[in-house]
Design a protein around this motif. Sequence first.
Motif, short mmCIF file in Angstrom:
data_model
loop_
_atom_site.label_atom_id
_atom_site.label_comp_id
_atom_site.label_asym_id
_atom_site.label_seq_id
_atom_site.Cartn_x
_atom_site.Cartn_y
_atom_site.Cartn_z
N ALA A 10 8.49 30.72 41.80
CA ALA A 10 9.63 30.12 42.49
C ALA A 10 10.93 30.37 41.72
CB ALA A 10 9.40 28.61 42.66
N ALA A 11 10.86 30.31 40.39
CA ALA A 11 12.05 30.56 39.57
C ALA A 11 12.48 32.02 39.70
CB ALA A 11 11.75 30.22 38.11
N ILE A 12 11.50 32.93 39.70
CA ILE A 12 11.83 34.36 39.85
C ILE A 12 12.46 34.62 41.21
CG2 ILE A 12 10.82 36.66 40.04
CD1 ILE A 12 8.73 35.77 37.97
N ILE A 13 11.88 33.98 42.26
CA ILE A 13 12.43 34.16 43.61
C ILE A 13 13.87 33.65 43.67
CG2 ILE A 13 12.23 33.32 45.99
CD1 ILE A 13 9.19 33.39 45.62
N PHE A 14 14.12 32.49 43.08
CA PHE A 14 15.48 31.93 43.08
C PHE A 14 16.45 32.86 42.36
CE2 PHE A 14 18.75 29.37 40.96
CZ PHE A 14 19.35 28.79 42.07
N PHE A 15 16.01 33.39 41.21
CA PHE A 15 16.89 34.29 40.44
C PHE A 15 17.19 35.56 41.23
CE2 PHE A 15 17.21 37.96 37.59
CZ PHE A 15 18.35 37.61 36.86
N LEU A 16 16.15 36.16 41.85
CA LEU A 16 16.35 37.39 42.59
C LEU A 16 17.19 37.17 43.84
CD1 LEU A 16 12.80 39.04 42.32
CD2 LEU A 16 14.87 39.64 41.05
N SER A 17 17.00 36.00 44.48
CA SER A 17 17.77 35.72 45.70
C SER A 17 19.25 35.55 45.40
CB SER A 17 17.23 34.47 46.38
OG SER A 17 17.42 33.32 45.55
N ARG A 18 19.55 35.11 44.18
CA ARG A 18 20.95 34.94 43.79
C ARG A 18 21.58 36.25 43.34
NH1 ARG A 18 22.52 29.68 42.65
NH2 ARG A 18 24.57 30.68 42.41
N SER A 19 20.76 37.18 42.82
CA SER A 19 21.31 38.40 42.23
C SER A 19 21.24 39.61 43.16
CB SER A 19 20.59 38.73 40.93
OG SER A 19 19.21 38.92 41.15
N GLU A 20 20.32 39.59 44.13
CA GLU A 20 20.15 40.74 45.02
C GLU A 20 20.57 40.32 46.42
OE1 GLU A 20 16.29 42.41 44.70
OE2 GLU A 20 16.29 42.41 42.51
N LYS A 21 21.80 40.67 46.80
CA LYS A 21 22.36 40.24 48.08
C LYS A 21 22.16 41.26 49.20
CE LYS A 21 24.27 36.55 46.19
NZ LYS A 21 23.86 35.16 46.54
N ASP A 22 21.71 42.47 48.86
CA ASP A 22 21.72 43.55 49.84
C ASP A 22 20.48 43.58 50.72
OD1 ASP A 22 24.12 44.32 48.79
OD2 ASP A 22 23.22 45.74 47.36
N TYR A 23 19.40 42.89 50.32
CA TYR A 23 18.17 42.96 51.08
C TYR A 23 18.24 42.12 52.34
CZ TYR A 23 16.03 45.23 47.05
OH TYR A 23 15.74 46.10 46.06
N SER A 24 17.46 42.54 53.34
CA SER A 24 17.35 41.78 54.57
C SER A 24 16.76 40.40 54.28
CB SER A 24 16.46 42.53 55.57
OG SER A 24 16.07 41.69 56.62
#
Length: 327
Positions: free
Chosen positions: A33-47
Motif C-alpha cells: 500500500a505504501a509503494i502504491i501510494f508513492f508511485l501514484s504520487r510520482s507517476e502521473k502519466d499512467y492511465s
Amino acid sequence: MAKTKWIIEPSKLIIYPKRNLRIVGLIFFVLIAAIIFFLSRSEKDYSTGLTLGYYGVLLLIPLLLIFIAETKVIFDGNSRVLYKKIGFLPTGSIPFDDIASVQAYEIMGSGYNYRLFKKSNRHGKGIIVSSGYSKATNPNLIQFQQEVLPKIDELVFANAPVIPKQTIYDFQFFKEEGGVYLLRDNKIGSLIIGLILIGVTVSILLNPDFLTNEGSFQKILLTYFPAIIGLALLFAATSNIRFDKSQRKIIRSTFAGRVLKEYPFDDLIRFQIIRKTTNLIYSGTEVRAEILLPAKNKTTTLILKSFIGTKKIERFLDEANTILGRI
C-alpha cells in the motif's frame, strides 16, 4: 510472530495452524500500500484505470496470505469427523476411524511441526495441525503439547477400537530361502549405469588427446569423476541386506559378499522414515533401521529401502516386523 492458535470445547477442538501468515500478510499489505501510494504520487502519466487494476492485483497477494491464515482444522467429537476449512470454505473431511496418528514431522532439517496422518498413507505428507517450530523449548509448542495433543487423544483415539497387526506369510519385499529373508531390490539399472560411467573414464584414458584443450584440473575432473560415480553405483549394486531368523541377525553384504556387517535383531532400536526433498521438491522416502552399537556406545543407521510413493511403506514395515518376531 504468532504461533499456533486453538479453541478447546467439551466435544470440539479447533486449530488454526497458519495464523502466523496473518502478520506476514498484514506487513506485505502495508508495504505494498505504501509503494502504491508513492508511485501514484510520482507517476502521473499512467492511465488511472490501468494503474488501479495493476495495484489491485498486487494487493491480492497479501490479502490471499491473510485468507490462508484462517485455515482451520476442526475435530468434531459429536460426528467423529475432522473437517478442514480455509476461511469459510470447506476443503475436506476425514472420519476419526481413518486417522492413524498425530505426530511431529521434521521440516527440511530446520525444525518441525505436528501433522495428522491417515491410515491409508501413514508415511505421506500428512495434514498440518500446528505451526512450525525451531526449538523444543518454544512456549507455544510446550502449551500445544500439554493442551492440544491430549485433547486429540481424547476425541480421536480414546474410543477407537484396537486392531492387532496380522502376521504376514506372503512377502512382497523379501525373498525367503531357508529362514533367510533377502531384501528385494532391483539394482540392474545401477549396475548398467555404473559400468557405462567406468567405461567413459577408460575411453578417455585410452584417448589422451581427447581433452588436450582443457586445463589440468578440468582434465582430471572430467577423466576420473565418471569412474568415481560408477564405482559408487557398482558398490550399491553388489550390496544386499538379509534378515537371518535362525541367527537373529541383520546382515549387510557388500562387494558381492566379500565384506559383511552383522547386527543382532535385539540391537535394532526402531525404523526411521525419512522424507527427502530436492530444491523443495519431493524426491522419495527412505526407510532406515536405527541400530545400537553396544561396543561403541553409539548408534548407526542402515538404509533398507527407498520408495517413490509412501502407501506401501506400512506393508514393508509389517513384513520386516513379522520377520523380527515383533508381530
